[in-house]
Motif scaffolding. Structure first.
Motif, PDB file in Angstrom:
ATOM      1  N   UNK A   1       0.841  -1.199   0.000  1.00 43.29           N
ATOM      2  CA  UNK A   1       0.000   0.000   0.000  1.00 43.29           C
ATOM      3  C   UNK A   1       0.882   1.257   0.000  1.00 43.29           C
ATOM      4  N   UNK A   2       0.352   2.389  -0.442  1.00 41.30           N
ATOM      5  CA  UNK A   2       1.182   3.594  -0.634  1.00 41.30           C
ATOM      6  C   UNK A   2       1.467   4.364   0.651  1.00 41.30           C
ATOM      7  N   UNK A   3       2.084   3.706   1.618  1.00 47.36           N
ATOM      8  CA  UNK A   3       2.457   4.396   2.847  1.00 47.36           C
ATOM      9  C   UNK A   3       3.732   5.201   2.613  1.00 47.36           C
ATOM     10  N   UNK A   4       3.729   6.446   3.067  1.00 42.95           N
ATOM     11  CA  UNK A   4       4.909   7.293   2.926  1.00 42.95           C
ATOM     12  C   UNK A   4       5.994   6.896   3.903  1.00 42.95           C
ATOM     13  N   UNK A   5       5.593   6.249   4.981  1.00 42.22           N
ATOM     14  CA  UNK A   5       6.572   5.856   5.982  1.00 42.22           C
ATOM     15  C   UNK A   5       6.013   4.822   6.931  1.00 42.22           C
ATOM     16  N   UNK A   6       6.877   4.329   7.798  1.00 37.66           N
ATOM     17  CA  UNK A   6       6.485   3.329   8.782  1.00 37.66           C
ATOM     18  C   UNK A   6       7.130   3.639  10.123  1.00 37.66           C
ATOM     19  N   UNK A   7       6.293   3.807  11.139  1.00 39.55           N
ATOM     20  CA  UNK A   7       6.756   3.873  12.516  1.00 39.55           C
ATOM     21  C   UNK A   7       6.572   2.468  13.082  1.00 39.55           C
TER      22      UNK A   7
ATOM     23  N   UNK B   1      15.880   5.672   6.792  1.00 42.32           N
ATOM     24  CA  UNK B   1      15.784   5.462   8.234  1.00 42.32           C
ATOM     25  C   UNK B   1      16.038   6.797   8.923  1.00 42.32           C
ATOM     26  N   UNK B   2      15.030   7.290   9.647  1.00 36.78           N
ATOM     27  CA  UNK B   2      15.162   8.582  10.326  1.00 36.78           C
ATOM     28  C   UNK B   2      15.200   8.430  11.837  1.00 36.78           C
ATOM     29  N   UNK B   3      15.012   7.212  12.329  1.00 42.16           N
ATOM     30  CA  UNK B   3      15.099   6.967  13.779  1.00 42.16           C
ATOM     31  C   UNK B   3      15.340   5.489  14.005  1.00 42.16           C
ATOM     32  N   UNK B   4      16.269   5.170  14.874  1.00 39.16           N
ATOM     33  CA  UNK B   4      16.522   3.776  15.240  1.00 39.16           C
ATOM     34  C   UNK B   4      17.066   3.760  16.666  1.00 39.16           C
ATOM     35  N   UNK B   5      16.211   3.425  17.612  1.00 40.33           N
ATOM     36  CA  UNK B   5      16.541   3.493  19.037  1.00 40.33           C
ATOM     37  C   UNK B   5      16.364   2.124  19.660  1.00 40.33           C
TER      38      UNK B   5
ATOM     39  N   UNK C   1       5.023   5.264  20.365  1.00 39.16           N
ATOM     40  CA  UNK C   1       4.562   5.655  19.033  1.00 39.16           C
ATOM     41  C   UNK C   1       4.662   7.169  18.842  1.00 39.16           C
ATOM     42  N   UNK C   2       4.412   7.912  19.912  1.00 34.22           N
ATOM     43  CA  UNK C   2       4.527   9.361  19.818  1.00 34.22           C
ATOM     44  C   UNK C   2       5.953   9.778  19.461  1.00 34.22           C
ATOM     45  N   UNK C   3       6.947   9.148  20.069  1.00 34.50           N
ATOM     46  CA  UNK C   3       8.333   9.477  19.746  1.00 34.50           C
ATOM     47  C   UNK C   3       8.636   9.178  18.277  1.00 34.50           C
ATOM     48  N   UNK C   4       8.066   8.100  17.769  1.00 33.83           N
ATOM     49  CA  UNK C   4       8.237   7.799  16.351  1.00 33.83           C
ATOM     50  C   UNK C   4       7.562   8.820  15.461  1.00 33.83           C
ATOM     51  N   UNK C   5       6.366   9.273  15.861  1.00 33.13           N
ATOM     52  CA  UNK C   5       5.658  10.291  15.092  1.00 33.13           C
ATOM     53  C   UNK C   5       6.444  11.592  15.051  1.00 33.13           C
ATOM     54  N   UNK C   6       7.077  11.945  16.170  1.00 32.27           N
ATOM     55  CA  UNK C   6       7.882  13.167  16.215  1.00 32.27           C
ATOM     56  C   UNK C   6       8.997  13.109  15.166  1.00 32.27           C
ATOM     57  N   UNK C   7       9.578  11.918  14.999  1.00 27.47           N
ATOM     58  CA  UNK C   7      10.632  11.776  13.993  1.00 27.47           C
ATOM     59  C   UNK C   7      10.075  12.011  12.597  1.00 27.47           C
TER      60      UNK C   7
END
Length: 568
Positions: free
Chosen positions: A361-367, A380-384, A492-498
């Protein structure tokens, strides 16, 4: 019990001669307030470039002289043209207008403070128009003719548009805009309740001017728009403003009855006048009764979607990795994106466990990994990961109590299994490996664990045995008999912030933000969006905290909601 509480940012600022601890949702700071500063900074850079190109040899003295010679009369302050770039401007002027009670003074002070923390941001200074009240002496000597033929003292309607020195205000705005010299503004003292000449010295390149009537569509106020480079209006419901203003007067010592009477005789009239006589703003921000803010613009909507219980559900006999949305939901998501909007998966699953049907599906990104791993447009914009000592604490507890667990990284899932001990992870064989305790530590040394999942029947025994788990970790009920254990900073909020931080870095604005979820670990996501959507099958507390409850996942709930919001 689910508690959907928004992460907050608090700013200590001075407002009306008082120190105030102003709190805003972190999501609003990062998505709304920073976007306002970005827009002002962009205009300031363009202004600076225009001035350099138009006056390469101009001195600060020449710019200041130009302002002083042009400020002689009211008529000279305004051009016959619509507001546009002024190559002679020495500062960028931002209007922040709002009806009484909307919090504009606090917001302006917060924007000034927030700008100080942003690398590369030009200096911002906030000033108010209250210093341009006519003096009490003037108000006592002048009257206003009313439509009913009666005259009233201006002092009796102090705070109304007619009680301001608009021409003096326009002269100060003009001088501030075109002069590179510092400009002294008058101020309004809440101690003597009158104008004092010894006000702030305006010197910053970006000046935020806040006031009720900056965008009032009445002469001569409407002409002020030509003296600003960016106009912002904070829109709020009259009933909410009434409650805020009445509460403010009660805190000041009036009875409830007296405060309500004052509102009807004074504040209420000014509120209605601002809301009903408004010049168009460049940017409009809406403020709801809970304090949530969002920009009203024709920019793309952004929607975050949980997977399990939201886009898919466990069908009997189907492997978890083969889960797929219904045809109606698939079509709705495709149409949502086709209309220029952005869709982002926001799941507790590791990336390796995202069903292939969703990846098409056309998701722009994945958290993924409960916010520990984030990708946007393949980057990859976040990896914790969880701290190693916390992982070891959980492993030791599992060993001591012989408890199964599922350790997840972004690209690998490992089940800790015990002979003769049943767990829900026995069904995870299609996308994870199974090891015993003697192998586990060796395996974990080679992966970055982002979260650990436990059966519900074991989690209480573990947290009772080791209180440090609840002290150092976040424990969430994710439904289907499972609990998810992460650490603060992996939500999930921390991922959304990224996600929206990356979009901001790319210069992309976003409009209304939606969140779709069903379980406890969706709480941080739903608290950070403009519109929180709970599935019909969601936990009761999630449904109770949502803005909108849609149909269950198996009845095309996501499609129902997207259609209801006019997004497909």
């Amino acid at each position: 019990m689910v508690q959907i509480e928004a992460s907050q940012e608090t700013f200590d600022v001075e407002v009306n001669d008082q120190l105030v601890a102003a709190s805003y949702r972190t999501a609003d700071v990062e998505r709304v307030l920073l976007s306002l500063l970005d827009e002002a900074a962009r205009l300031e850079r363009e202004r600076s470039a225009r001035m350099a190109a138009s006056h390469p040899a101009a001195s600060a003295f020449e710019a200041g002289s130009s302002s002083r010679s042009a400020a002689g009369s009211h008529q000279q302050l305004f051009s016959s043209n619509a507001k546009g770039p002024d190559p002679a401007a020495a500062r960028t002027i931002v209007f922040l207008a709002a009806p009484p009670g909307a919090g504009k003074s606090t917001l302006a002070a917060v924007l000034e403070r927030l700008a100080q923390s942003q690398p590369g941001m030009p200096r911002v200074q906030a000033v108010g128009m209250d210093g341009f009240h006519h003096t009490n002496t003037y108000l006592d000597r002048h009257t206003l003719d009313c439509p009913d033929g009666k005259s009233v003292s201006l002092r009796s309607i102090k705070g109304a548009p007619e009680t301001f020195d608009v021409e003096g205000f326009a002269r100060a705005l003009h001088e501030t805009r075109v002069s590179s010299d510092p400009v002294r503004w008058p101020a309004y003292s809440r101690v003597v309740h009158d104008v004092v000449a010894d006000g702030p010295i305006v010197s910053a390149p970006i000046v935020i001017v806040e006031g009720n009537y900056l965008l009032l569509d009445e002469g001569p106020w409407r002409d002020l728009a030509e003296l600003c480079d960016l106009s912002i209006f904070v829109e709020a419901d009259e009933a909410m403003l009434r409650e805020r203003l009445v509460a403010r007067k009660v805190r000041g010592g009036l009875s409830r009855t007296e405060a309500e009477r004052f509102f009807e005789q004074s504040d209420g009239k000014n509120v209605r006048r601002v809301l009903s006589h408004l010049c168009p703003a460049d940017i409009t921000i809406t403020l709801d009764s809970s304090g949530r803010m969002r920009r009203l613009e024709a920019t793309p909507a952004l929607a975050f979607f949980d997977i399990d219980g939201t886009l898919t559900w466990a069908r009997e006999g189907e492997a978890d990795i083969d889960a797929a949305p219904t045809d109606a939901v698939r079509l709705a998501l495709e149409n949502f994106v086709a209309r220029g909007n952005l869709a982002v998966l926001c799941t507790g699953r590791p990336l390796c466990n995202v069903p292939p049907a969703l990846k098409t599906l056309p998701f722009a990104g994945m958290v993924t990994l409960a916010g520990g791993h984030v990708e946007l447009d393949g980057e990859v914009v976040r990896d914790v990961r969880m701290p190693s000592d916390v992982v070891e604490l959980l492993v030791s507890c599992c060993e001591q109590a012989r408890v199964p667990a599922y350790f997840e990284s972004s690209n690998r899932g490992v089940v800790l299994a015990w002979p003769g001990v049943f767990s829900l992870f026995d069904t995870f064989g299609e996308f994870s490996e199974r090891v015993g305790i003697e192998e586990l530590r060796g395996v974990l040394s080679g992966i970055d664990v982002g979260k650990v999942v436990f059966d519900s029947e074991h989690i209480e025994r573990l947290t009772t045995m080791a209180p440090a788990i609840t002290e150092r970790c976040s424990v969430c009920n994710i439904g289907d008999g499972l609990y998810e254990v992460t650490v603060p900073g992996i939500t999930k909020f921390d991922g959304m912030r990224a996600v929206w931080s990356t979009l901001r870095e790319r210069g992309m604005r976003i409009g209304t933000v939606y969140g779709f979820g069903d379980s406890e670990n969706d709480g941080s996501m739903l608290s950070a969006v403009d519109v929180a959507v709970a599935m019909g099958n969601a936990l009761p507390a999630v449904r109770a905290s949502a803005d909108y409850v849609t149909d269950p996942v198996w009845d095309d709930g996501v499609a129902t909601a997207l259609e209801a919001f006019g997004l497909v």
